[in-house]
Design a protein around this motif. Structure first.
Motif, PDB file in Angstrom:
ATOM      1  N   LEU A 183      -2.590  -5.989  -3.137  1.00 50.41           N
ATOM      2  CA  LEU A 183      -2.236  -4.632  -2.947  1.00 50.41           C
ATOM      3  C   LEU A 183      -1.321  -4.478  -1.763  1.00 50.41           C
ATOM      4  O   LEU A 183      -1.731  -5.066  -0.762  1.00 50.41           O
ATOM      5  CB  LEU A 183      -3.480  -3.692  -2.626  1.00 50.41           C
ATOM      6  N   THR A 197       4.489  -2.293  -9.672  1.00 48.95           N
ATOM      7  CA  THR A 197       3.221  -2.544  -9.934  1.00 48.95           C
ATOM      8  C   THR A 197       3.196  -3.081 -11.276  1.00 48.95           C
ATOM      9  O   THR A 197       3.570  -2.408 -12.293  1.00 48.95           O
ATOM     10  CB  THR A 197       2.601  -1.390  -9.613  1.00 48.95           C
ATOM     11  N   THR A 214      -0.105  -4.592  -7.048  1.00 47.41           N
ATOM     12  CA  THR A 214       0.022  -3.379  -7.007  1.00 47.41           C
ATOM     13  C   THR A 214       0.747  -2.771  -5.770  1.00 47.41           C
ATOM     14  O   THR A 214       0.224  -3.234  -4.605  1.00 47.41           O
ATOM     15  CB  THR A 214      -1.744  -2.652  -6.955  1.00 47.41           C
ATOM     16  N   SER A 259       1.622   0.404  -3.399  1.00 42.10           N
ATOM     17  CA  SER A 259       1.285   1.830  -3.006  1.00 42.10           C
ATOM     18  C   SER A 259       2.535   2.525  -2.271  1.00 42.10           C
ATOM     19  O   SER A 259       3.216   2.012  -1.538  1.00 42.10           O
ATOM     20  CB  SER A 259       0.139   2.100  -2.435  1.00 42.10           C
TER      21      SER A 259
END
Length: 124
Positions: free
Chosen positions: A11, A91, A121, A123
């Protein structure tokens, strides 16, 4: 048996970077087209980048040009994907792939060997 194992996903915030690795066994990276595909939720698998066997020509999807860099250490049978300037649309699950003949990025069925993916991923 050809086996490919991707690692390095995670992430990260938009604008960040990640480096994916792919370890191969049962093949010589020198002799194969090696590369990366990705699959975002609800979408088809998309070719990201590939290195051709022989002359080592490198190909990138337009969506990642200038941000991603593919490389390989053939002595270690390991391939990398340096991903900079990550965007939320990057992503996806990223897969390392190989083919004994050529790179095929425009067709998800064009590369013969696929490893298990690693999740990336990004964000916002």
């Amino acid at each position: 048996d050809v086996q490919l194992q991707a690692s390095g996903g995670g992430l990260v915030q938009a604008g960040g970077f990640l480096r994916l690795s792919c370890a191969g066994s049962g093949l010589r990276f020198d002799d194969y087209a090696i590369g990366w595909f990705r699959q975002a939720p609800g979408k088809e698998r998309e070719g990201v980048s590939c290195i051709s066997p022989g002359d080592g020509s490198i190909y990138y999807a337009d969506s990642v040009k200038g941000r991603f860099t593919i490389s390989s250490d053939n002595a270690k049978n390991t391939m990398y994907l340096q991903m900079n300037g990550l965007k939320p649309e990057d992503t996806a699950v990223y897969y390392c792939v190989a083919d004994p003949v050529r790179c095929v990025l425009h067709n998800q069925y064009g590369m013969d060997f696929w490893g298990k993916g690693t999740q990336v991923t990004v964000s916002s």
